[in-house]
Design a protein around this motif. Sequence first.
Motif, PDB file in Angstrom:
ATOM      1  N   UNK A 492     -45.944 -12.271  21.868  1.00  0.00           N
ATOM      2  CA  UNK A 492     -44.814 -12.077  20.844  1.00  0.00           C
ATOM      3  C   UNK A 492     -43.368 -11.783  21.641  1.00  0.00           C
ATOM      4  N   UNK A 493     -42.437 -12.197  21.078  1.00  0.00           N
ATOM      5  CA  UNK A 493     -41.132 -12.355  21.766  1.00  0.00           C
ATOM      6  C   UNK A 493     -40.583 -10.732  21.838  1.00  0.00           C
ATOM      7  N   UNK A 494     -39.733 -10.829  22.772  1.00  0.00           N
ATOM      8  CA  UNK A 494     -39.233  -9.217  23.168  1.00  0.00           C
ATOM      9  C   UNK A 494     -38.484  -8.718  21.715  1.00  0.00           C
ATOM     10  N   UNK A 495     -37.843  -9.622  21.078  1.00  0.00           N
ATOM     11  CA  UNK A 495     -37.336  -9.330  19.809  1.00  0.00           C
ATOM     12  C   UNK A 495     -37.645  -9.957  18.709  1.00  0.00           C
ATOM     13  N   UNK A 496     -37.574  -9.231  17.363  1.00  0.00           N
ATOM     14  CA  UNK A 496     -38.114 -10.166  16.266  1.00  0.00           C
ATOM     15  C   UNK A 496     -37.638 -11.419  16.190  1.00  0.00           C
ATOM     16  N   UNK A 513     -43.309 -20.558  31.426  1.00  0.00           N
ATOM     17  CA  UNK A 513     -42.154 -20.808  32.217  1.00  0.00           C
ATOM     18  C   UNK A 513     -40.864 -20.777  31.263  1.00  0.00           C
ATOM     19  N   UNK A 514     -41.042 -21.824  30.224  1.00  0.00           N
ATOM     20  CA  UNK A 514     -40.079 -22.115  29.242  1.00  0.00           C
ATOM     21  C   UNK A 514     -39.841 -20.984  28.364  1.00  0.00           C
ATOM     22  N   UNK A 520     -34.250 -15.516  28.740  1.00  0.00           N
ATOM     23  CA  UNK A 520     -33.152 -15.277  29.572  1.00  0.00           C
ATOM     24  C   UNK A 520     -31.772 -15.695  28.849  1.00  0.00           C
ATOM     25  N   UNK A 521     -32.034 -16.719  27.998  1.00  0.00           N
ATOM     26  CA  UNK A 521     -30.904 -17.169  27.461  1.00  0.00           C
ATOM     27  C   UNK A 521     -30.584 -16.610  26.021  1.00  0.00           C
ATOM     28  N   UNK A 522     -31.454 -15.631  25.803  1.00  0.00           N
ATOM     29  CA  UNK A 522     -31.306 -14.907  24.606  1.00  0.00           C
ATOM     30  C   UNK A 522     -32.013 -15.511  23.249  1.00  0.00           C
TER      31      UNK A 522
END
Lengths: 612, 351
Positions: A492-496, A513-514, A520-522
Amino acid sequence: MRGPVTATNDFVVKFANVNGSGSASANQLFAKAILRMGIPIASRNIFPSNIQGLPTWFEVRVSGEGYLGRRGGVDLMVAMNPQTWERDVAEIDPGGYLFYDSTRPVPQSRFREDVHVIGVPLTAMCNAAYTDARQRQLFKNIMYVGALSALLQIDPAVVETLLSEQYKGKEKLAKPNQEAFQMGRDWALANLPCPLGLTLERADKVGDRIYVDGNSAAGLGAVYGGATVCAWYPITPSTSLAEGFERYAKKFRTDPDGRKRYAIVQAEDELASIGIVIGAAWNGARAFTATSGPGISLMQEFVGLSYFAEIPSVIFDVQRAGPSTGMPTRTQQSDVLAAAYASHGDTKHVVLLPEDPHECFAFGADAFDIADRLQQPVFVLLDLDIGMNDWLCEPFAWDDSRRMDRGKVMTAEELEAGRVFGRYLDADGDGIPYRTYPGTHPSKGAFFTRGTSRDRFAKYTEVGAAYVDNMQRLLQKFETAKGIVPRPVLRQAAEPTRTGVIYYGSSSAAMREALSALEAEGIHVDALRIRAFPFHQEVERFVADHDQVFVVEQNRDAQLRTLLMNECGIVPQQLIPVLHYDGTPITARFIRAAIGDKVLAQILPFAGAAAE
Amino acid sequence: MSFLPKPKLHHPKLPTNALGYTRRDYEGAISTLCAGCGHDSISAAIIQACFELDIEPHRVAKMSGIGCSSKTPDYFLGASHGFNSVHGRMPSVLTGANLANRELLYLGVSGDGDSASIGFGQFAHSIRRGVNMAYIVENNGVYGLTKGQFSATSDKGSKAKKGTVNTDEAIDLVGIALQLGATYVARSFSGDKDQLVPLIKGAMRHDGPAFIDCISPCVAFNNHEGSTKSYDFVREHNEAMNRLDVITSRAPITADYAPGEVREVEQHDGSILRLRKLHAEYDPTDRVAAMHHLHERKAAGEIVTGLLFIDPDPRDLHANLGTVARPLNRLGDALLVPGAAALEAINTGLR
């Protein structure tokens, strides 16, 4: 001129060599030395379909962060092959380094202004030190490892240990290798500015992980899975899988009198290989074959028999670039559809998709339980990248309380007790019938196995209703399979987010890695790694829960995406293909660019990205 | 074909063998082949041979490919497991089955299309690998199920039912089997049951690759004038080298023979092959001489039949591979799975 690249424990070194020059063991030594310093690496051979003389490359990704896919780009090129000089020099990232044999002068025009050049007169040093031509060639390789150890700060004690391990019992060989290494190292320390901007620092990031190739792991998995019959036909890149099985079976399954608890037949072709597997499995042995795409094409008819007559079979397919002979020594994930729907008529098969050697071992063993439980073919899809390269992965694990699950096999006692036996009778409502092994009982449980249509009691019939009844039961069985095969893994991503990505197999390492780079780029993306076909319900839910889902694959035609649309009823617009299929393993940079650019542009067109 | 189901009842005084089975216990389903088909005679010969050898039917695995001949395993040994596989691939399936359980008897039934055309490679490789089996080709020189095309064993110059003359060389499967190391090689004729039954018995008791080429006329498509696989043609040109009796411990020697007339060969399993010579000079233990003789007699227009070659002490695939005596399909976890400790040692070696 741009300043030199500086990085610690995070860079890419690529060796350009000539096939058959003995570079492989020196390059392995280089890779293992870094690993022994506690720094994760990923190494990949890029080699031709040739034994001697053509170009070959060895790429080492050093990643303190533990990214084990290809990153893309090269920071240090060790250019030992004049044939490929131009393209090797061109591949170096700006600010990177070019290491070369400076014995013969190279005109200035053949270098690049934005690349830092390091010349070591390797040939001259070897000619001075050795008289034998073969020694001059072999020790040149060890010598460049010595020079690199000084330039990158590889601990020489680690190299010494590795050499003594490698030549255990052959100390006469360890010593000259050690001397050649030292010669290269001393020359670099005396003549070059050491270290470079690229340096290695001891770390503790490797842990208890192991460094092994997927083919050996899958071969070992087959030993643990209880396979006793292996029938195969030599084909790159799967050959080392059968050889791995043989190596481990010989070690673990040889009786004190030298007799073997396994049988390996190198068959006359792939048709005979799968025929032997089916015959052995029909008769109650666990059997498998190992092959690649062309072999899958040849096995089609037999795979249909295994499906329709319901005989377990395990097929390891180490995929390479197709179609036809394609690029036999390059990697691809292009047999997904050929495996899932193999053979004429209505068929579908279980396909397992390991991501690394750890899963090659685990799925390699599990495949035999799954095949026995479902009584049908099970494909284990590796690819050249996983199969033939050494990967750093979690150690192999085994639970000693585990027992082979032979599925529904009716015994002589059960038959004698009067249990109803219909070979194609769905007694339990899961679509899986009972079978008997030949020779079980003098008067009960015998049946005639055939690829023709038959009724629930294995009697030949062309009655439409009986045929449909059987075909529907096979579908029911495939539903049952969903609960048996390995489930997908969600990250799961850090944010919804409403953006998702589906990926599988050897793309996983580059994908991780991608995903970090995107985060990191949001750019937040939920990720689902598919590990098997048929797809678990979770896959459908994942797609439904996102507006767009990227499907990352290493083939031209988005084969897994096709399978997802076809089997899950997903509209094409919802699945955006990200396709890399030039025969080299997919890179993190490629995935990051393909997904990141589309998300940032907010346009998500329905089109495949071209391979880089 | 007959549409009447065969009654299960039989005469109470039907003779039984050592196991207490009657001949009926070795029968299978009703044949669906044409009336008069040579293949049905071969099925009857297989039933007779297994009955006389006191074979437990369920200890036989009967394997076949595709075609008229390959349907026949349904018509004999109904208590055996059978496997009607795919066209031309019976040899590989049989090889796999044999690897899994070396204790069963393997009977492969195939045809000339199945073994000499689409499956020529598999036929050849199963023989050269030394698979322990009795491999019978029911050879009618024609594709029956697809209505009369030439097969690869049709003789050059022979005529199809519709009049076409075959211009291709014929493959002699006996010659190939001899060359590739079969250790029991015979040719027979479905119309000569006295010759065929003992040859099948000898093959079933042979511990290596046993091959029988059985000429079996196709009454529907290859029994006409100009065919070299018709009943009439084969009867006229059949030249038997010997007459075989297979003697197990149960059958004491009774007949009297003139000196030199009989040769006995003891097989690995103790059975005795008693050969009554019909050609004094023919030595069935000499592979090279057998091949030479076959070529010579073929050129003279004869169809040579009988037990053509026998190696009484063969080696089979299991011996070549060095597998354990116990069938591989009966090895359990303890003998197959090395366990967690062994795996940890492997992990250590990979760090």
